[in-house]
Design an enzyme around this catalytic site. Sequence first.
Site, PDB file in Angstrom:
ATOM      1  CE  LYS A  22      -1.207   8.373   1.840  1.00  0.00           C
ATOM      2  NZ  LYS A  22      -2.473   8.153   1.176  1.00  0.00           N
ATOM      3  NE  ARG A  92      -5.927  10.745   0.822  1.00  0.00           N
ATOM      4  CZ  ARG A  92      -6.356  11.992   0.966  1.00  0.00           C
ATOM      5  NH1 ARG A  92      -6.250  12.591   2.131  1.00  0.00           N
ATOM      6  NH2 ARG A  92      -6.898  12.630  -0.039  1.00  0.00           N
ATOM      7  NE  ARG A 336       3.273   8.318  -3.662  1.00  0.00           N
ATOM      8  CZ  ARG A 336       2.136   7.683  -3.802  1.00  0.00           C
ATOM      9  NH1 ARG A 336       1.729   6.850  -2.888  1.00  0.00           N
ATOM     10  NH2 ARG A 336       1.384   7.859  -4.873  1.00  0.00           N
ATOM     11  CG  HIS A 455      -4.771   2.327 -11.331  1.00  0.00           C
ATOM     12  ND1 HIS A 455      -4.779   1.197 -12.109  1.00  0.00           N
ATOM     13  CD2 HIS A 455      -4.444   1.930 -10.089  1.00  0.00           C
ATOM     14  CE1 HIS A 455      -4.492   0.160 -11.356  1.00  0.00           C
ATOM     15  NE2 HIS A 455      -4.289   0.578 -10.124  1.00  0.00           N
TER      16      HIS A 455
END
Length: 877
Positions: A22, A92, A336, A455
Amino acid sequence: MTKYIYAFDEGQKSMKDLLGGKGANLAEMKRLGLPVPDGFTITTEACIEYLNNHSKLPDLLLKQLDVELDALSKRIQKSFSDDGALLLVSVRSGAKISMPGMMDTILNLGLNDENVKKLANKTNDSRFAYDCYRRLLQMFGQVVYGIPMSSFDTYFDQYKTQHHYESDAEIPAEGLKEICEHFKAVYLDEAYKPFPQEPIDQLTEAIEAVFKSWDNDRARVYRQLNEIPHDIGTAVNIQEMVFGNSGEKSGTGVAFTRNPITGEAKLFGEYLLNAQGEDVVAGIRTPKDIETLKEQMPHVHEQFVKVSTQLETHYKDMQDIEFTIENENLYILQTRSGKRTANAAIHIAVDLVEEDVISKEKAVMNVEVKSIDQLLHPNFDEQSLKQTSVITKVGLPASPGAASGAIVFSAEMAKQQAEQGNKVILMRPETSPEDIEGMVASEAIVTTHGGMTSHAAVVARGMGKCCVTGCSDLEINITDKVVHYKGGSLYEGDIISVDGAKGDIYFGEVETIQAERSHAFEKFMQWSEENARLDVRMNAETAQDIQAGYQFGAKGIGLVRTEHMFFAPERLIEMRRFILFDTQDKRIAALNTIKQYQKNDFEEILKLSGERPTIIRLLDPPLHEFLPNSNNEKATVAEQLNVTIKELDQYIESLNEVNPMLGHRGCRLAITYPELYIMQAEAIIESALELKAQGVSCQPEIMIPLVSTVAEFTTLKAQIISRIETLQQEAKEHIHYMIGTMIETPRACLIASELAKECDFFSFGTNDLTQLTFGFSRDDAGTFIGTYSELGILEHDPFQTLDVEGIGELIKIASQQAKSANPDITIGVCGELGGDHKSIQYFNQLDIDYVSCSPFRVPGALLSTAQSEVEGGRLHV
Ligand code: PEP
Ligand code: MG
């Protein structure tokens, strides 16, 4: 002096080891001039230092943190204490390898009782300010102080019900203020300390919590599952907050540059207006399709499309992008490589080659071997499907596959049932990272909330597990363990079937069929084959498996286990006659019957293989595997053999061995019963002769197992060859055959050069070789290998992934010696490791010609050797 912190504009994408994925990508996006909120990254080195240093933040890090915060404040002209320009940040985690949702995030950090008022004043929006504060209190409480989220959620939900608010957005500022007060009291009740009011204290505690979360259970499970090392640590990204929850002109979303399910070259994503952070992935509100953003905020949509194309071209791969819109300004928070289904992986790789973005070699590298395995997943059989009825068709096709099982409502139950060998479907309103072990244990996952990026959807896709999300017409009640559907209810243990490709759910069990392979798959496999160095053969003995293996690109059969052909009842009894009778004529009579069966089998196998090499291994297993165990079985066998139970028991007793795996098996059987291998060799050559008479040529290769000495091999080889020569003379025909051995004992490895002079081929039986080298029983070493892995005593289970130092070294020595003693020798690997990605990467570097594995692992094995070649070719170690 160690540099523990890098501002975003000091990094770049190649710095993943230090800045995490990240952090490195945030820096790269800044370099590209994209709208990324400013911030800095604390390195993975700092995390490792923290974990190794009794969980204490290094002093140097704290000093550098002060300096960096100062620098950030100056750059963006905001600070934690400024009235008008208040700095709030997100914290994060971000490891080198993406671990979606496995570790913790805190948003709105910097708010406290004072700052919330400043934010309200500055934005002229108290509702917004207190919404941010209550979120911080929740996230900080859970992540840093371990207060269960339910302690906050229950009150929040009750508050809404009491006041008849249907959505969070209806709660007014005063209500949120009240909720914040209650949340602060929860800290005192449950953590016995107040919420820290100093922003710098919040920040250091949050950094520590992220470092700690590297070691939480779900992160460990995820790493184990995805073979991510435990010692690389995570970076922490501190970034200026932008607010997707500051009204209807703001929002947050997640989008993929191509469809991660089908691979279609079209933007695919979801967003929520007036929402923050985890709202989209948490699945609490159902998000909108990214297409509708075109209508709601056309210029933001246009800008986003541009950015996503730029990112995909820059990274040369499909990207998964997180974004926030604050008052119609677009911000990119993460990019990503996107997780995708196997099908999408293939389509994207092929499309990118055809669009001239990447080479074929890069395409081969872009598809994970486990994706290939997933692609061979089953679908429901249409006929069987017609015989059942639908429970719901409302759900979203979150991750393909087709599975049936009994309903369970908790991850624990899923695990428990799976451990007892039961197939289960996990049903939850939504999943969270705590459910990961239950998801692994389930055949499929069904949720009522959440979209395609929830999720459940993201994690299931990554695992290749069937999943349907957003079944909004079901009501899943996990407390009472019941699912209400239109017209009825289902309970724990009821069987359902889930179609993850369509999003449909059915009553009862539905039969499955294997997936068909697309044109793109064929093309991709062709490129893999062009790059592969090792041939891939299959281990198979049934016509169905052999056909499948050849369709998957196998170059021959590396292992026919002849004993697998003896478990049908009519054959088993003959085998038992052979084993149990003590006179040679009775044994020979039994063998003659067996020979007929074998001849038919071999004829079928050799015909299917034609001129492709086909290794038939002569009988190998310990004899006790053929003996009856239970009293019932014994009674039946005694009757069939026409002996008393007492006599049968005596026979069995006489064959009893303390360590059957180390006992009378493999070539040792044929040393004591020469007629056994002679019969099998006859059956092989006679069937080849018969095929020749029909005009079919074949390439039988006769393999003698479990050899430890040259004399064992030469003794048996002489007997076999002598018999084959007689058969050929009688038939006045010649069959091209080879004779070789399996290398399964450490001694055989050490005398490889002498053995090789006598053999046409070697095949490493890594199952037995691992068993005998470690001295671990291949049947039940699982009882302690799990603990060995957990303690780091062994990195992998050596029966699943090659132990390079030990077994790998033996194979290396043996193959080198064999090739120098007999350059014409063919060398293969036919144990389970022959289909394992990491092991194949090692074999690819040795003097080995092929690997052999079960038919469904053939495409994956081909890709493994291709990737190994593309990555560095053969190193001649
Ligand atoms: C082996 O030992 O690796 C092998 C392939 O033989 P089996 O598993 O049948 O013992
Ligand atoms: Mg073996």
